[in-house]
Design a protein around this motif. Structure first.
Motif: not given
Length: 343
Positions: A29-32, A60-72, A108-112
């Motif tokens: 969530x913090x890095x996506x 994921x058990x945090x809000x990663x998916x919700x953030x990604x859906x918003x970006x999509x 590639x990984x999503x942590x940069x």
């Protein structure tokens, strides 16, 4: 949202090659957002290609998916593939490959730590005729001495045991042409070690060196225990050498036992001074018994891998895709897929 995550308008008939960019994430969530900004900045500069961005959420058990859906919602190139639970990094990459439709796929990984700025060089090597272009890490910022030492040791031991060598530092940051990733998708393993599988399939290969940056946010999800499990899976999946070593060690122990028995009989026949040696007897028994248990464990691990393969369960399951705002059909692969969807 910033303009960096918004795709530019494209003409109706676009004949540019499509490239699939695949990245797994787990509690990022913090890095996506930072990752997507940097990724899209690089992709927007590559005007000779079209891109689809496949982000695989590995339960994921945090809000990663919700953030990604918003970006999509702001970028039609972005697709979210949500797995039903945490299956691990290798399964998440496999899920992304099963969904890819491009002329090439970039993992590639999503942590940069896998810099998106290296993508143009990967594409250059692909256009020059390479089917596989691996990014080779020559240095990792802020990596501990333990991490560097264990990484080097893993590659050396793996290459000693396996008939499928892999280049030290060539992890899962790689470009695969469509023939290469279609061949990779056809491999049926449930216990997956992708960098070994990529080496096994062959194809023309090139390498591009890079320096890995430190993580931009959060902590690494690859714990020491997970790295050990991956190393064991890699060693046993790509080599039967541990079994052969067990057999050779057993033969050596048997020969030493016969030599020792001959020595004892000779001492008794010549000098008659055979005295029971409880300490040496118990020590030898413990040594041999411990050795037997170790190799029984190795054989048992092979049998465990065979048992899991025989069950034929999918590598991963896809969660219902309605949360991404897209039709469920977008997360279904043909029958040869390694994954399945939950209806």
């Amino acid at each position: 949202m910033t303009s960096h995550i918004t795709a530019p308008a494209q003409p109706a008939a676009d004949l540019r090659p499509l490239v699939s960019v695949i990245s797994p994430c787990y509690n990022e969530s913090a890095a996506c957002r930072l990752f997507l900004v940097e990724l899209c900045k690089t992709l927007d500069s590559l005007t000779d290609f079209r891109f689809e961005i496949l982000i695989v959420d590995d339960g994921s058990n945090d809000d990663t998916v919700d953030r990604l859906v918003a970006y999509a919602a702001d970028d039609p190139r972005l697709r979210i593939i949500a797995l039903s639970r945490n299956y691990g990094h290798q399964a998440a990459l496999s899920a992304g490959l099963d969904q890819a439709s491009g002329a090439a796929a970039i993992l590639l990984d999503s942590d940069l730590q896998h810099p998106p700025t290296l993508i143009p060089r990967l594409l250059e090597s692909w256009e020059a005729g390479s089917d596989i272009v691996s990014a080779v890490r020559v240095h990792t910022a802020q990596a501990s001495i333990f991490k560097n030492a264990t990484s080097r040791t893993f590659y050396r031991v793996f290459n000693m045991l396996s008939d499928t060598p892999i280049v030290s530092g060539a992890a899962d940051f790689v470009l695969l042409s469509r023939p290469a990733y279609v061949a990779l998708r056809s491999l049926p393993e449930r216990h997956r070690f992708l960098r070994g599988m990529i080496s096994w399939i062959g194809f023309k290969r090139a390498y591009v060196e890079y320096e890995a940056s430190a993580r931009v946010a959060g902590n690494s999800k690859y714990t020491t225990a997970k790295m050990i499990r991956l190393a064991v899976t890699a060693a046993l999946s790509f080599s039967s050498m541990p079994l052969r070593l067990a057999g050779r060690f057993g033969i050596a122990c048997s020969l030493l036992g016969f030599v020792y028995l001959a020595y004892i009989i000779g001492r008794w026949a010549i000098y008659g001074d055979l005295v029971p040696g409880w300490a040496s007897t118990i020590g030898i028994c413990l040594l041999l018994s411990g050795t037997q248990l170790i190799f029984i464990g190795i054989i048992g691990h092979y049998m465990s891998l065979m048992f899991d393969e025989a069950k034929g369960r999918p590598v991963y399951l896809l969660r219902d895709a309605t949360r991404s705002g897209r039709s469920a059909a977008m997360c279904v692969r043909p029958p040869q897929s390694n994954g399945a969807r939950l209806d």
